[in-house]
Scaffold this active site. Structure first.
Site, short mmCIF file in Angstrom:
data_model
loop_
_atom_site.label_atom_id
_atom_site.label_comp_id
_atom_site.label_asym_id
_atom_site.label_seq_id
_atom_site.Cartn_x
_atom_site.Cartn_y
_atom_site.Cartn_z
N ASN A 17 17.41 26.84 41.63
CA ASN A 17 16.67 27.97 42.20
C ASN A 17 16.25 28.88 41.04
O ASN A 17 17.07 29.59 40.49
CB ASN A 17 17.58 28.72 43.19
CG ASN A 17 16.92 29.98 43.72
OD1 ASN A 17 15.72 30.22 43.50
ND2 ASN A 17 17.69 30.80 44.41
N TRP A 18 14.97 28.82 40.72
CA TRP A 18 14.48 29.59 39.57
C TRP A 18 14.38 31.08 39.87
O TRP A 18 14.15 31.87 38.95
CB TRP A 18 13.10 29.08 39.15
CG TRP A 18 13.06 27.68 38.64
CD1 TRP A 18 14.12 26.81 38.50
CD2 TRP A 18 11.91 26.96 38.17
NE1 TRP A 18 13.68 25.62 37.99
CE2 TRP A 18 12.33 25.69 37.77
CE3 TRP A 18 10.55 27.30 38.05
CZ2 TRP A 18 11.44 24.73 37.27
CZ3 TRP A 18 9.66 26.35 37.55
CH2 TRP A 18 10.12 25.08 37.16
N LYS A 19 14.44 31.45 41.13
CA LYS A 19 14.25 32.86 41.54
C LYS A 19 12.90 33.34 40.97
O LYS A 19 11.96 32.55 40.92
CB LYS A 19 15.44 33.71 41.11
CG LYS A 19 16.77 33.08 41.59
CD LYS A 19 17.96 33.95 41.45
CE LYS A 19 19.18 33.20 41.99
NZ LYS A 19 20.39 34.01 41.98
N HIS A 109 18.65 33.03 51.47
CA HIS A 109 19.37 33.33 50.23
C HIS A 109 19.90 34.76 50.31
O HIS A 109 19.25 35.64 50.89
CB HIS A 109 18.43 33.16 49.02
CG HIS A 109 19.18 33.18 47.73
ND1 HIS A 109 19.58 34.36 47.13
CD2 HIS A 109 19.63 32.19 46.94
CE1 HIS A 109 20.26 34.07 46.03
NE2 HIS A 109 20.30 32.76 45.89
N GLU A 111 19.85 37.07 48.28
CA GLU A 111 18.93 38.08 47.75
C GLU A 111 17.86 38.43 48.79
O GLU A 111 17.36 39.56 48.82
CB GLU A 111 18.31 37.57 46.43
CG GLU A 111 19.36 37.63 45.31
CD GLU A 111 19.24 36.54 44.26
OE1 GLU A 111 18.16 35.94 44.12
OE2 GLU A 111 20.25 36.29 43.56
N GLU A 179 27.12 30.01 49.05
CA GLU A 179 26.97 30.83 47.84
C GLU A 179 27.69 32.17 48.05
O GLU A 179 27.10 33.11 48.61
CB GLU A 179 25.48 31.10 47.58
CG GLU A 179 24.68 29.85 47.29
CD GLU A 179 23.49 30.17 46.39
OE1 GLU A 179 23.38 29.52 45.35
OE2 GLU A 179 22.70 31.08 46.72
N GLY A 185 25.41 35.02 39.79
CA GLY A 185 25.00 35.74 38.59
C GLY A 185 26.11 36.54 37.92
O GLY A 185 25.85 37.31 37.01
N SER A 225 27.25 30.90 39.80
CA SER A 225 27.75 30.74 38.42
C SER A 225 28.14 29.30 38.09
O SER A 225 29.11 29.06 37.36
CB SER A 225 28.92 31.70 38.16
OG SER A 225 28.48 33.05 38.27
N GLY A 246 21.44 28.82 39.82
CA GLY A 246 20.47 29.86 39.50
C GLY A 246 20.21 29.90 38.00
O GLY A 246 19.45 29.10 37.46
N GLY A 247 20.87 30.81 37.29
CA GLY A 247 20.62 31.05 35.87
C GLY A 247 20.60 29.78 35.03
O GLY A 247 19.70 29.59 34.20
P1 13P Z 1 23.65 31.76 39.55
O1 13P Z 1 23.81 30.27 39.29
O2 13P Z 1 22.79 32.44 38.53
O3 13P Z 1 24.97 32.42 39.77
O4 13P Z 1 22.82 31.89 40.92
C1 13P Z 1 23.21 31.17 42.03
C2 13P Z 1 22.16 31.29 43.07
O5 13P Z 1 21.92 32.34 43.63
C3 13P Z 1 21.38 30.08 43.37
O6 13P Z 1 20.63 30.25 44.53
#
Ligand code: 13P
Length: 267
Positions: A17-19, A109, A111, A179, A185, A225, A246-247
């Site tokens: 997930n590149w956000k 998600h 967010e 999640e 994050g 993470s 994510g990251g």
């Molecule tokens: P991180 O891997 O950056 O913690 O993010 C997870 C995430 O929200 C994937 O959708």
């Protein structure tokens, strides 16, 4: 163990997930490099599926590249509208995503829940929209740090999933992503035991709301993470079938190493 050819029959899915990162030009360079890196490493895409979730404005570029070079990488949207068309400024229809060959779409998600006030009912409606348009929804659920303290780890994700699955069409595929909000994050992932406990509880919800067959077939991902250094621990758990990253999905070498988690299993 959630390994293809193992006892579950579920093909593990590693999803990035590149956000709100990487524009359409950067997305082309990234997907090309990811495909080369995995091919060089002789990754068996039939054994571990790979998917990326770029911003909407990148999807056409990614589709063109994937189709032209016949890359074995799936892609999807990070959200979709619960409606298929109409006066909904700024929204993206599942029909448009389908027209771009998107296989998956992320729904609910944390967010989106946090910054856009998405409710469980709205997420159920989005899940229905994905199924209506032949797109596989990846439904995200997870508790905040405060929820964890008050209710323990499973209660909130279980109730979120129960409502969301109300939108599922019979016989259509769903992917679930656990999640924990406190792990996203933060650099502080859940332990693999915590992830297993909640993923098992979520599988029981799939059995309860859908049926046993769906529960056995549904892939449940862990997200929060995830890195190359910790993926193997999660993948050893019987109810964890992959990761939503994510990251670390923005770094080609790190993401490729997560995809190739089998090389870390012996360590
Ligand atoms: P991180 O891997 O950056 O913690 O993010 C997870 C995430 O929200 C994937 O959708």
């Amino acid at each position: 163990m959630a390994v293809a050819g193992g006892t579950t029959g579920r093909i593990p899915l590693i999803a990035g997930n590149w956000k709100m990162n990487l524009d359409h030009l950067q997305s082309i360079a990234f997907v090309q490099k990811l495909a080369w890196t995995l091919k060089d490493a002789r990754h068996d895409f039939a054994k571990v599926e790979v998917a990326v979730f770029p911003p909407f404005t990148d999807l056409r570029s990614v589709q063109t590249l994937v189709n032209a070079d016949d890359l074995p990488i799936a892609f999807g949207g990070q959200d979709l509208s619960e409606f298929d068309s109409g006066a909904y400024t700024g929204e993206i229809s599942g029909q448009f995503l389908k027209a771009l060959d998107t296989k998956y779409v992320i729904i609910g998600h944390s967010e989106r829940r946090q910054y856009h006030g998405e409710s469980d009912e709205q997420i159920a409606a989005k899940l229905a929209a994905a199924h209506r348009n032949g797109i596989v929804p990846i439904v995200c659920v997870g508790e905040t740090a405060a929820d964890l303290e008050t209710h323990g780890p499973s209660a909130v994700p279980v109730s979120q999933l129960r409502v969301a699955l109300g939108g599922a069409a019979k016989g259509q595929e769903v992917v679930v992503a656990y999640e924990p909000v406190w792990a996203i994050g933060s650099g502080q992932p859940a332990t693999s035991e915590q992830a297993q406990q909640v993923c098992a509880a979520l599988r029981a919800v799939v059995a309860e709301v859908l049926d046993d067959e769906a529960a056995a077939a549904t892939r449940i991902l862990y997200g929060g993470s995830v890195k190359a250094a910790n993926i193997a621990g999660f993948m050893r758990e019987p109810d964890v079938d992959g990761a939503l990253v994510g990251g670390a999905s923005l770094l080609v070498d790190e993401f490729s190493s997560i995809v190739r988690y089998q090389q870390h299993l012996g360590t």
